[in-house]
Design an enzyme around this catalytic site. Sequence first.
Site, mmCIF file in Angstrom:
data_model
loop_
_atom_site.group_PDB
_atom_site.id
_atom_site.type_symbol
_atom_site.label_atom_id
_atom_site.label_comp_id
_atom_site.label_asym_id
_atom_site.label_seq_id
_atom_site.Cartn_x
_atom_site.Cartn_y
_atom_site.Cartn_z
ATOM 1 N N HIS A 25 0.857 -1.199 0.000
ATOM 2 C CA HIS A 25 0.000 0.000 0.000
ATOM 3 C C HIS A 25 0.889 1.245 0.000
ATOM 4 C CE1 HIS A 25 -3.931 2.050 1.494
ATOM 5 N NE2 HIS A 25 -3.075 3.005 1.146
ATOM 6 N N GLU A 239 -11.744 5.121 6.590
ATOM 7 C CA GLU A 239 -10.767 6.136 7.036
ATOM 8 C C GLU A 239 -11.460 7.222 7.846
ATOM 9 O OE1 GLU A 239 -8.506 7.132 3.362
ATOM 10 O OE2 GLU A 239 -6.853 7.529 4.741
HETATM 11 C C1 6MZ Z 1 -6.902 8.108 0.687
HETATM 12 C C2 6MZ Z 1 -4.955 8.577 -0.420
HETATM 13 C C3 6MZ Z 1 -4.232 8.557 0.791
HETATM 14 O O1 6MZ Z 1 -2.485 8.331 -7.063
HETATM 15 O O2 6MZ Z 1 -1.538 10.575 -7.467
HETATM 16 N N1 6MZ Z 1 -4.091 8.845 -1.393
HETATM 17 N N2 6MZ Z 1 -6.276 8.340 -0.461
HETATM 18 N N3 6MZ Z 1 -6.294 8.100 1.894
HETATM 19 C C4 6MZ Z 1 -4.955 8.339 1.994
HETATM 20 N N4 6MZ Z 1 -4.396 8.360 3.239
HETATM 21 C C5 6MZ Z 1 -3.681 9.464 3.743
HETATM 22 N N5 6MZ Z 1 -2.952 8.792 0.515
HETATM 23 C C6 6MZ Z 1 -2.873 8.963 -0.832
HETATM 24 O O3 6MZ Z 1 -1.015 9.365 -5.345
HETATM 25 C C7 6MZ Z 1 -1.611 10.355 -4.536
HETATM 26 C C8 6MZ Z 1 -3.086 10.079 -4.376
HETATM 27 O O4 6MZ Z 1 -3.298 8.864 -3.616
HETATM 28 C C9 6MZ Z 1 -4.465 8.984 -2.819
HETATM 29 C C10 6MZ Z 1 -5.046 10.372 -3.078
HETATM 30 O O5 6MZ Z 1 -6.020 10.280 -4.099
HETATM 31 C C11 6MZ Z 1 -3.825 11.132 -3.564
HETATM 32 O O6 6MZ Z 1 -4.162 12.253 -4.368
HETATM 33 P P1 6MZ Z 1 -1.287 9.209 -6.918
HETATM 34 O O7 6MZ Z 1 -0.026 8.605 -7.445
#
Ligand code: 6MZ
Length: 373
Positions: A25, A239
Amino acid sequence: MGEEDSKAGGEGMEWYVGVPKIELHAHLNGSVRDSTLLELAKALGEKGVIVFSDVEHVILKNDRCLPECFKLFDLIRILTTDHTTVTRITKEVIEDFAAENVVYLELRTTPKKNEAIGMSKRSYMEAVVEGLRTVDAVDVCFIPSNESTENFSETPHTNDAYDRKHRRKIYVRLLLSIDRRETTASAMETVQLALEMKDLGVIGIDLSGNPVVGEWQTFLPALEFAKEQGLPISLHCGEVPKQKEVQAMLEFQPQRIGHAICFEDEDWRQLKLSKIPVEICLTSNIRTETVSCIDDHHFVDLYKAKHPLILCTDDPGVFSTSLSQEYKLAASTFGLGKDEMFQLARNAVEFIFADDGVKKALKEMFDSASSMQ
Ligand code: 6MZ
């Protein structure tokens, strides 16, 4: 939980870095080095697209609540979303994970469109794949059809073979994320793209994004389509408190879920019955204050119940962590010994989305590492 004399929590970082690990993850844009973000921000500042001094402290800030995280992700999106940069950050992220002995990585990312620069979801993903190809510090195995003859314990006969064996190696698979801001049609497009890119290491689907945004029903048709097509799915689940959604997600029976924080008693009961593996992100949960105190983290309850668990980073760049640090944190907080930590790392093999050939190679590698512990 462990015997006093074999506590791993007391070990230095070296042990946690050295132990082979599996990361299931990690979000690509959440894993970018601060130094790279600062460099990109400076360059955009010089072009007048952003004001560098306005964003520098945002990048370097350490403690962020959940809404602040999503503001940062919007900034990162501005900094990284062009083809060359996507390739660069992918390469760096793989090198960073490999450098701390991550031997199998499922990296997730949201395919993005940016018409102004001719970027489609497909071209975004092609830039990611190019990043996998350009890694040179380590051998990256991501094309499933090339892997059948490779494993970690191949016997070297020549100097070339010796060099090959002693080069660091990492298996990488990609999950395509559906952002909770997307429409049904856009989510469907992502699933279609995942199917088209199966031969290039794309292996499954993730649902992520700001948990207070969007409705489960919007994504369900695309997720059902993915399921029908045999694509494994991981869902960000619970979450924030949204009990109806948690129930619907558990009923959907994804292959894995991420976080699992805001669960009611009935949800915990159902989760444990279902045996759906949970991707645990300790630092992320503490920094975003979705779990009030690490001692109260649900890791303990799930671990004691022998529920399938995988320790993960979520966003090592955004939360200034690493998988080794997450292992050390778990060991020291929950009193787990070296053997238990090694077993936790090895158990993750069972929950990867890659095929049995990769699982077999990973198990052999863990077995040979265990004899050296
Ligand atoms: C939910 C998260 C996240 O996809 O642009 N992302 N979504 N909960 C979290 N916990 C803190 N952390 C990251 O990577 C960034 C994107 O991953 C998701 C969000 O949509 C974020 O914009 P990518 O590579």
